[in-house]
Each structure stands twice: as C-alpha cells, then as structure tokens.
Design a protein around this motif. Sequence first.
Motif, PDB file in Angstrom:
ATOM      1  N   THR A 163     125.161 -36.550  50.269  1.00  0.00           N
ATOM      2  CA  THR A 163     125.513 -35.162  49.949  1.00  0.00           C
ATOM      3  C   THR A 163     126.583 -34.575  50.863  1.00  0.00           C
ATOM      4  OG1 THR A 163     123.748 -34.314  51.381  1.00  0.00           O
ATOM      5  CG2 THR A 163     123.194 -34.737  49.063  1.00  0.00           C
ATOM      6  N   GLU A 170     120.246 -35.720  55.346  1.00  0.00           N
ATOM      7  CA  GLU A 170     120.491 -36.516  54.143  1.00  0.00           C
ATOM      8  C   GLU A 170     119.319 -37.467  53.937  1.00  0.00           C
ATOM      9  OE1 GLU A 170     125.126 -36.983  52.974  1.00  0.00           O
ATOM     10  OE2 GLU A 170     124.236 -38.580  54.149  1.00  0.00           O
ATOM     11  N   THR A 212     122.271 -28.753  49.676  1.00  0.00           N
ATOM     12  CA  THR A 212     123.246 -29.533  48.911  1.00  0.00           C
ATOM     13  C   THR A 212     124.258 -28.579  48.268  1.00  0.00           C
ATOM     14  OG1 THR A 212     121.611 -31.246  48.491  1.00  0.00           O
ATOM     15  CG2 THR A 212     123.544 -31.195  47.047  1.00  0.00           C
ATOM     16  N   SER A 217     126.458 -33.890  43.443  1.00  0.00           N
ATOM     17  CA  SER A 217     125.407 -34.666  44.117  1.00  0.00           C
ATOM     18  C   SER A 217     124.104 -34.597  43.338  1.00  0.00           C
ATOM     19  CB  SER A 217     125.195 -34.137  45.541  1.00  0.00           C
ATOM     20  OG  SER A 217     126.370 -34.257  46.312  1.00  0.00           O
ATOM     21  N   GLY A 248     116.745 -28.923  48.106  1.00  0.00           N
ATOM     22  CA  GLY A 248     118.159 -28.918  48.462  1.00  0.00           C
ATOM     23  C   GLY A 248     118.953 -27.777  47.885  1.00  0.00           C
TER      24      GLY A 248
END
Length: 468
Positions: A163, A170, A212, A217, A248
């Motif tokens: 990401t 991550e 994110t 992603s 995220g």
Amino acid sequence: MKIFDNKIYGQKDGCFCFDGQNLTELADTYGTPLYIFSERELKRNVQEINEQFGRFREKVSIHYAAKCESTVAVLQIVRKAGGSLEVNSGGELFKGLYSGFKGNQIVFNGVSKSEDEIEMAIINNIKSINVDSLYELKRILRVAGRLKKKAKICLRIVPEVSTGVVKGNETGTHESKFGITLDEVERAVRLALENQSLVILRGYHFHIGTQTYDLKSFVEALRTMLQMAARIYKSTGFRPDLLNIGGGLPVPHYIDPTASQYMPRNIYAMLKSELSIEQIAKEICGELAEEKVQHWAGVECGALFRDTELLLEPGRKISASAGVLLSRIENEKERRELDESWLMIDAGFNTLMEVKTYSWYYHMVCANKMNELPTKPFKVAGPCCDSGDVYFDIDYHKSLPDYRVFPESTEPGDLIAMLNVGAYGTPNMSNYNGRPKAGVLLIRENGDVIVIKPAQKYGDLVSDEIKL
C-alpha cells in the motif's frame, strides 16, 4: 482538510473546543495528560461507513477493530451505533463479550492464537476465526475435536499488495507476518472441507494495512481474492458466504501542505488521505457485481458472490477523529547555539506511543490561546528519560516536522491539544518511568462529561505487584 471543516471542533473565548466542550476547563478540572472521546463522533463514523457501503450492497457488516481503542464505554457505543467487532486476542474477545457483543458479532484475527483463545472463540460461537496458517487450521481442528463443537472459520490470505504506507503498517505481502500465501490457500480449503464435522469454512479474509490512501490498493487486493475464490470454486465446489476485506479506511490528518517538501511522498499522501468512504464503497461493491464477475470468471461463476456477506474491519476510521489528547507544558528552554525554543509537555511516548514506533503525525494546537496567531516554531518533547521522547524525527527520517508552530507567548502552564489520537492511543499507554496512565473522559451526546477510565494514581503503580 482544515481543522474546523470537522464541526466536532470549535473555539470559544479564545479556547479550543471539542464536541462543544471547552478543553481548557476540562484540563483544569480533571488534570493532564487527559484523553477525551466524543460519543457523537464515534457514532457518526460507524454510521457513515454503514450507510455508504449499504448504498451499494445489501449484505454488509462493519466489525470495529478493537485494538484501536478498546475502552469498554467506546465498545458499547460502537455496538449501539450498529457496529460489530474484530478482536486480536482472548483479552479483546473477553472485553467484547463483556461490552455486550454476541459471539455471532465477533471475528477473531491474530498470528499467534493460543489453544485457550481458540477454545474461548469456539465455545462462544463467534462468527469467524480468521485462520492465519495451515498449522493454525490443524490446531483449530484439534481443539474443535476435543470440544466436540464446530468452529466457524475464514482463511486469511496474503494478496501480495503493497500500500505504500509506513512499512510496519503494511500487512498484505509475504514480507509481513500475516496470512496464508496464495500457493497454500487451496490446500487449506481442502483440509477444511475434509473436516466438515469440525469446522465450517465460511470464506476468505485479507487486510492490507492501516491508512490505505490509494483506491487501487483496495481494488487490487479484492480482485486477487475474488479470482482466487473463483478458481478454488471451480476445483473444489466451495462457495464462500463471507468475504472480509479488513480495514485500512483512511483518516484525513490536519497537515500543512508545506509538509510535502520534507516528508516522503507516500507518507504525505497517507496522512493527507483524500480518499472518501463513498469512493471506496462504490468501487469495492462494483467489483462484486454479477455481470462484472461473469465477464472475467465465466458464466458458471457469475452468481458466485451474489449472496455473499461483505465484511469490513475499520478501526482508525471509527475512533481516530473521536479522540483528543490534552497535555500541559511543564518546562521551556532555549538552545541558543541552534536558535531553537523547546517546550516540554507532560505526555510522551508513554501516553502516545505511535509517535515513536511509527513516527505518526498528530496535529497540535495551543488550546488556551486560539485568539493568538501561531507564528513561532517550537521543538516539542515529552517527559520521559529518553532523547527519543520527542515529537519530531530525532533520527532524521523526516516523517515528522522539526517544529510545531504556536503563538509567540506560548509558555509553561499552557495547554496543548493533539488531534486524531482516538486510535492506538490509550491501548498503548505504559507506566514507563513510573508515570501513571492518563485518564479518559467521554462527552455524551447530551453534553454530559463522564470519566470512563480514571487517571491512575501512584498507588496503582504497585497494585499488581507483591512486596517481599
């Protein structure tokens, strides 16, 4: 995004306000350091996610990540707002049940679940144990056999999606400790299907990391999971009834645009986070559309995900903006050789650890001097006996600003408010240097202010120790 774009913030008589409450008055009444949460903001955040995803898909459930902020009152608010729960330990599972969540509202993640934790999950008939490895699947089979009770499971996969956020955050590649790699997933599915007397395989799960900021992603990870699920369906006949895309969802931080001049591009983009819940929901749910799946997977798979429940595990997006941290300036000094002014506050990495572990940025304001323009740069440090207990990158990583800008008159006794601290703040507090943990307040929707976690006293430092 500017601070006062979020109406949870305000100012009155020169003082910073949070959900209608004067923070200077609260600090004077309850002392510092002090966490303050807003019931209104917590509920609004849960409801926004539910509503946005609900616009595009009928079967959606929001499982709040308890690790972000697991104070019992916060968990209760999330539940009453329509949220379910994601836990990462037996302790979080206990707190979730204690807070009123039912087993079928809870999913259990984690890379190192003990047999006792697995047993607790099975006994409480939780919605899903998210299996992290083939070994763990075999362990679940053993525990389920001993209990003579089926375990409901999903398989956590590694979608191999990076990401670009802080490396330690991550979680979607084989370089992290999480999940079953794609080459082993079908083997795990077959093992589960061979043992249907012991486990109920419900579906798949991934989580690619916090904050994110790039929609690609999310989409790439989901496509990987869907393509894998279709392939395994063709070879085994397994049809998932749950697809869990983890958390995220990003939170916009109040960061000065000039930060792009010194921050790594990915860190700046992560903190600026212009990606909206609506954008994510529309794109994710669109990927599950029958005609789209049929286009790439064939007619036999077109309806594969038609009735599948979509799960999310947002944490930071729900709790971050719902919390502020108040800290008192206790000391000042000048480093004339460097032409630097320093302020020492009473909250350090013992109170807000992610500043140290991930160089996380939290915006600061001088809460009792909002009528004065912030014009003077200061270096800000915490109270702990470590040179690294500072709010800038002492190791020159350049993920944090060297200085925070406050009014010229800022001095000891003034109050610093840190924003977006509602995630990963209180759970990471410690008693390092013999410092009692900060208290936690809650602003109720009706305006009442209550203590939901008392500030520790010195006696609490030895309450769980045995004297010789």
